[in-house]
Enzyme design. Structure first.
Site, PDB file in Angstrom:
ATOM      1  N   ARG A 213      -4.959  13.609   2.922  1.00 40.51           N
ATOM      2  CA  ARG A 213      -4.285  13.061   1.527  1.00 40.51           C
ATOM      3  C   ARG A 213      -3.987  11.590   1.712  1.00 40.51           C
ATOM      4  O   ARG A 213      -2.784  11.390   2.191  1.00 40.51           O
ATOM      5  CB  ARG A 213      -3.033  14.065   0.901  1.00 40.51           C
ATOM      6  CG  ARG A 213      -3.120  13.215  -1.150  1.00 40.51           C
ATOM      7  CD  ARG A 213      -1.402  12.843  -0.787  1.00 40.51           C
ATOM      8  NE  ARG A 213      -1.649  12.731  -2.064  1.00 40.51           N
ATOM      9  CZ  ARG A 213       0.131  11.263  -2.156  1.00 40.51           C
ATOM     10  NH1 ARG A 213       0.004  11.429  -1.529  1.00 40.51           N
ATOM     11  NH2 ARG A 213       0.028  11.757  -3.277  1.00 40.51           N
TER      12      ARG A 213
ATOM     13  N   THR B  80       6.761   3.843  -6.750  1.00 44.41           N
ATOM     14  CA  THR B  80       7.085   5.450  -5.943  1.00 44.41           C
ATOM     15  C   THR B  80       6.827   6.363  -7.412  1.00 44.41           C
ATOM     16  O   THR B  80       7.441   6.351  -8.144  1.00 44.41           O
ATOM     17  CB  THR B  80       8.637   4.992  -5.674  1.00 44.41           C
ATOM     18  OG1 THR B  80       8.748   6.293  -4.958  1.00 44.41           O
ATOM     19  CG2 THR B  80       9.489   5.242  -6.706  1.00 44.41           C
ATOM     20  N   GLY B  81       6.391   7.421  -6.718  1.00 41.08           N
ATOM     21  CA  GLY B  81       6.514   8.575  -7.279  1.00 41.08           C
ATOM     22  C   GLY B  81       4.845   9.718  -6.934  1.00 41.08           C
ATOM     23  O   GLY B  81       4.577   9.584  -5.798  1.00 41.08           O
TER      24      GLY B  81
ATOM     25  N   THR C 210      10.073   6.953  -0.650  1.00 46.56           N
ATOM     26  CA  THR C 210       9.588   5.906  -0.167  1.00 46.56           C
ATOM     27  C   THR C 210       9.968   4.558  -0.433  1.00 46.56           C
ATOM     28  O   THR C 210      10.987   4.843  -1.041  1.00 46.56           O
ATOM     29  CB  THR C 210       7.835   5.972  -1.257  1.00 46.56           C
ATOM     30  OG1 THR C 210       7.034   6.672  -1.512  1.00 46.56           O
ATOM     31  CG2 THR C 210       7.330   4.432  -1.935  1.00 46.56           C
TER      32      THR C 210
ATOM     33  N   GLY D  92      -1.649   8.913  -0.727  1.00 45.91           N
ATOM     34  CA  GLY D  92      -1.205   8.194  -1.951  1.00 45.91           C
ATOM     35  C   GLY D  92      -1.592   7.369  -2.855  1.00 45.91           C
ATOM     36  O   GLY D  92      -2.724   6.615  -2.503  1.00 45.91           O
ATOM     37  N   ASP D  93      -1.158   6.764  -3.523  1.00 47.00           N
ATOM     38  CA  ASP D  93      -1.060   5.635  -4.557  1.00 47.00           C
ATOM     39  C   ASP D  93      -0.172   4.065  -3.487  1.00 47.00           C
ATOM     40  O   ASP D  93      -0.994   3.192  -4.000  1.00 47.00           O
ATOM     41  CB  ASP D  93      -0.454   5.584  -5.672  1.00 47.00           C
ATOM     42  CG  ASP D  93       1.260   5.305  -5.323  1.00 47.00           C
ATOM     43  OD1 ASP D  93       1.512   7.083  -4.514  1.00 47.00           O
ATOM     44  OD2 ASP D  93       2.353   4.845  -6.091  1.00 47.00           O
TER      45      ASP D  93
ATOM     46  N   GLY E 213       1.995  10.212  -6.640  1.00 51.63           N
ATOM     47  CA  GLY E 213       0.772   9.381  -6.713  1.00 51.63           C
ATOM     48  C   GLY E 213      -0.615   9.885  -7.142  1.00 51.63           C
ATOM     49  O   GLY E 213      -0.667   8.424  -7.363  1.00 51.63           O
TER      50      GLY E 213
HETATM   51  N1  ASP Z   1       4.397   7.655  -4.258  1.00 52.09           N
HETATM   52  C1  ASP Z   1       4.120   7.790  -3.060  1.00 52.09           C
HETATM   53  C2  ASP Z   1       2.319   8.963  -2.853  1.00 52.09           C
HETATM   54  O1  ASP Z   1       2.312   9.414  -3.654  1.00 52.09           O
HETATM   55  C3  ASP Z   1       5.692   8.827  -2.573  1.00 52.09           C
HETATM   56  C4  ASP Z   1       6.369   8.474  -3.618  1.00 52.09           C
HETATM   57  O2  ASP Z   1       6.475   7.684  -4.413  1.00 52.09           O
HETATM   58  O3  ASP Z   1       6.896   9.072  -3.115  1.00 52.09           O
HETATM   59  O4  ASP Z   1       2.346   9.814  -1.101  1.00 52.09           O
END
Ligand code: ASP
Length: 325
Positions: free
Chosen positions: A220, A243-244, A192, A222-223, A246
């Protein structure tokens, strides 16, 4: 006697000015600060060779220079975030814009959001497949509509009406992402981009843009486009971009939680962000990290994965570009 008195007065006024310009951690408050991330994950030093690491660092550095030049010239935090994230979206190294990851069905569904800290105004787009720069669309939702979030087809119609650059869905295709879908058809992957800024006017803002997680299904989301989860900014406290994984960031309203810990519990930015990422999230297996800047120009970049592409620059000349711990 008069001279002595004037001298003492000048001394105390200077002391007051000096005191006011210091942050809670005792460092002189910078005029502006920019922090960026390019995603977090559990890749090791062996998965990304030195040449690739240098390539990533070069692009992060270029992004920083773009954002910094906006801020130096007196541009606003929103302008700096837009230019910086546009560059990262157009760069095929990151999972946003051009090289967004693929869904289970072999499509690209992009998410982005922006929030400004002085009036808590925000904008977001989710699940869009034909807007070249989703962060610009998110900004337009904030500035030119009555809404905070638009999704799918509706978001595309709005973006077109706003004169944004639209692209054919094939624009987002990159061999690398396609291969990665084929390789890990079951195991989701991270990546991200994000940017948080304190500008010369004392304003905070945060922006995040992503292709989401590889192999995602059922539209779907995400966050990243969710205000309070992946993005949050409040002039009273801080600006955060996450980032992570979500789902965990949504359930734990990570970005807002960091701000709330500062506002209601008086924690510093470092204490609040460390607590959320390396304690609360780590305990439940929520992998990822955040970048954050507070109203005094302090920064934090905690992550509980092996690595997070990250970089920051301050008006004081302080600067860092890093990948691993
Ligand atoms: N947070 C993002 C999601 O879950 C993905 C990411 O940050 O790598 O869509």
């Amino acid at each position: 006697m008069k001279n002595k008195l004037a001298g003492i007065t000048v001394f105390f006024v200077l002391l007051l000015i000096w005191g006011c310009s210091r942050t809670q951690e005792g460092i002189v408050k910078p005029e502006y600060v920019i922090v960026i991330h390019g995603g977090a994950g559990n890749a090791s030093n062996r998965d990304i060779n030195e040449e690739q690491q240098n390539e990533y660092k070069e692009k992060l550095n270029e992004a920083l220079i773009i954002g910094e030049s906006v801020l130096k010239q007196g541009g606003t935090c929103i302008e700096a975030i837009e230019k910086t994230i546009n560059f990262l979206e157009d760069c095929p190294l990151f999972n946003a814009g051009k090289a967004a990851v693929f869904t289970h069905d072999g499509k690209n569904e992009l998410d982005a959001s922006i929030m400004q800290g002085w009036d808590l105004n925000a904008g977001a787009v989710a699940g869009v497949g034909d807007i070249k720069n989703p962060i610009t669309a998110a900004i337009k939702v904030m500035t030119d509509s009555k809404h905070v979030m638009m999704a799918g087809k509706g978001a595309s119609i709005f973006a077109k009406e706003q004169g944004l650059q639209m692209v054919d869905s094939s624009y987002f295709f990159t061999d690398k992402r396609w291969e990665s879908l084929q390789r890990i058809l079951a195991a989701e992957k991270h990546g991200t981009v994000g940017c948080v800024v304190l500008d010369k006017y004392g304003n905070l803002a945060a922006g995040t843009s992503t292709g989401g997680m590889t192999n995602k299904r059922y539209n779907r989301i995400g966050d990243a486009p969710i205000i309070g989860a992946g993005t949050y900014a409040n002039n009273k406290t801080c600006a955060v971009s996450a980032t992570g994984h979500g789902e965990f960031f949504i359930r734990y309203t990570v970005a807002h939680d960091i701000s709330a810990l500062m506002e209601y519990k008086d924690l510093t930015l470092i204490e609040a962000s460390e607590l959320v990422i390396n304690d609360k999230l780590a305990k439940i297996g929520g992998t990822g990290g955040v970048i954050a800047v507070d109203k005094n120009g302090n920064i934090a970049m905690p992550f509980n994965t092996n690595m997070m592409f990250r970089a920051y620059a301050k008006s004081t000349g302080e600067k860092e570009v890093a990948i691993f711990k």
